[in-house]
Design an enzyme around this catalytic site. Sequence first.
Site, short mmCIF file in Angstrom:
data_model
loop_
_atom_site.label_atom_id
_atom_site.label_comp_id
_atom_site.label_asym_id
_atom_site.label_seq_id
_atom_site.Cartn_x
_atom_site.Cartn_y
_atom_site.Cartn_z
N HIS A 131 0.86 -1.19 0.00
CA HIS A 131 0.00 0.00 0.00
C HIS A 131 0.90 1.24 0.00
O HIS A 131 1.89 1.28 0.72
CB HIS A 131 -0.87 -0.02 1.26
CG HIS A 131 -1.95 1.00 1.28
ND1 HIS A 131 -1.72 2.33 1.52
CD2 HIS A 131 -3.28 0.89 1.07
CE1 HIS A 131 -2.87 3.00 1.47
NE2 HIS A 131 -3.83 2.14 1.19
N TYR A 139 -15.01 4.48 7.89
CA TYR A 139 -15.47 3.15 7.48
C TYR A 139 -16.94 2.88 7.80
O TYR A 139 -17.29 1.81 8.27
CB TYR A 139 -14.56 2.08 8.09
CG TYR A 139 -13.24 1.98 7.35
CD1 TYR A 139 -13.16 1.29 6.15
CD2 TYR A 139 -12.10 2.61 7.83
CE1 TYR A 139 -11.98 1.22 5.44
CE2 TYR A 139 -10.89 2.54 7.12
CZ TYR A 139 -10.85 1.84 5.94
OH TYR A 139 -9.67 1.77 5.23
N HIS A 152 -7.61 0.62 -4.34
CA HIS A 152 -8.51 1.37 -3.46
C HIS A 152 -8.88 2.62 -4.26
O HIS A 152 -7.99 3.35 -4.66
CB HIS A 152 -7.79 1.87 -2.21
CG HIS A 152 -7.41 0.78 -1.25
ND1 HIS A 152 -6.63 1.04 -0.14
CD2 HIS A 152 -7.70 -0.53 -1.21
CE1 HIS A 152 -6.48 -0.09 0.55
NE2 HIS A 152 -7.09 -1.06 -0.09
N CYS A 189 -3.68 2.93 -4.35
CA CYS A 189 -4.68 3.68 -3.59
C CYS A 189 -4.73 5.11 -4.10
O CYS A 189 -3.79 5.89 -3.90
CB CYS A 189 -4.33 3.64 -2.10
SG CYS A 189 -5.46 4.61 -1.11
N ASP A 206 -12.88 3.32 -0.78
CA ASP A 206 -12.06 3.51 0.41
C ASP A 206 -12.82 4.39 1.38
O ASP A 206 -14.04 4.42 1.35
CB ASP A 206 -10.70 4.06 0.01
CG ASP A 206 -9.61 3.67 0.98
OD1 ASP A 206 -9.93 3.22 2.08
OD2 ASP A 206 -8.44 3.83 0.63
N HIS A 207 -12.11 5.07 2.22
CA HIS A 207 -12.78 5.86 3.27
C HIS A 207 -13.96 6.63 2.72
O HIS A 207 -13.89 7.18 1.62
CB HIS A 207 -11.83 6.91 3.85
CG HIS A 207 -10.53 6.33 4.29
ND1 HIS A 207 -9.41 7.09 4.48
CD2 HIS A 207 -10.19 5.07 4.58
CE1 HIS A 207 -8.43 6.33 4.87
NE2 HIS A 207 -8.87 5.09 4.93
#
Length: 362
Positions: A206, A330, A271, A244, A316-317
Amino acid sequence: MRMVFRWFGEGNDTVSLEQIRQIPGVEGIVWALHDCLAGEEWPMDRIMNVRDQALRAGLHTEVVESVNVHEDIKLGLPTRDLYIEKYVRTIEKLAQVGVKVICYNFMPVFDWVRTDLHKRMDDGSTALFYEKVKTTDTDPSELVKSIMNNSDLSMPGWEPERLAHLTALFESYRDVTEEDLWRNLGYFLDAIIPVAERCGIQMAIHPDDPPWPIFGLPRIMTSQANLRRFLQLHDSPANGITLCSGSLGANPSNDIIAMIHEFAERIPFTHIRNVRVYDNGDFIETSHRAQDGTVDITGIVKAYHNVNFAGYCRPDHGRHIWDEECRPGYGLYDRALGIMYLWGAWDTLERTKQQSEKRNLS
Ligand code: DNO
């Protein structure tokens, strides 16, 4: 593109497997044994337990995020071999239950870092926010104190049991340069990638989040050039990247679309999320919609479609909306909206491609 959704485990997540199962097009969870500390070998019965739970809900467990790397490995200490052995055994066990991708990171001390977990936006939602000056100008010992005094802060890498060692950890990194980190990463890869190859697993590093050094600690997974160097460090299809968009996108000079084209073969997992970056380097996480942030989300989906991306993808978030109480970033709602946005873009591209293929045939 195979859609998956992060799940933190029974009792550790406000989102249930049943809810995940009802998000259109989600086929599996992205999981981990979150209470296993970095360096611990994961117990087989607990691995099987998560696999069985997910299967009962109609979801697979092919993607793990993260198997965390012990600091001694990042620091290159003699004790690293012991932790690498445990890491290898965890990889082997995960392969036995059908895991295909293992995400991990090589960030010293901290994982992702934000300075405010609930920054209020104009529409009343809240989101994760990063104020640059707080991570560049802060004296690490002041930081430790302020984290300890702020019970609202609970971040990966900031767990109380680790905080107690934070001052000592900062000390051990004092003379560690970026080149040392590269060397230690190379050593780790040389040990684990042959195991992953043998087990049919793709390791997927990541990027650093944010992608620059913080609190004086070196960070190297930050840019296209560095990701290229990383892939060459141990050149194998089993040595890949979790691309990401939100982490890399916090630095506007990162061209994520170019990275997708260059590294396509080595991206088993992506992501996709958006951030809005301000001129002073601060950023806030926004909805996945392209117009809401500074990351070109539709362009990114198009690039994945162009390279026939067949890997795993997760939103993702997300923001915290509709009064949802959840783990920072999340929640269910905004990530589910994010998925529908990604599918909308993807399906439109897919449909257009099919129609033009049909036209060409007739
Ligand atoms: C943040 C995540 C990261 C990620 C790790 C992977 O939400 O993307 O915490 O799981 O960096 O090792």
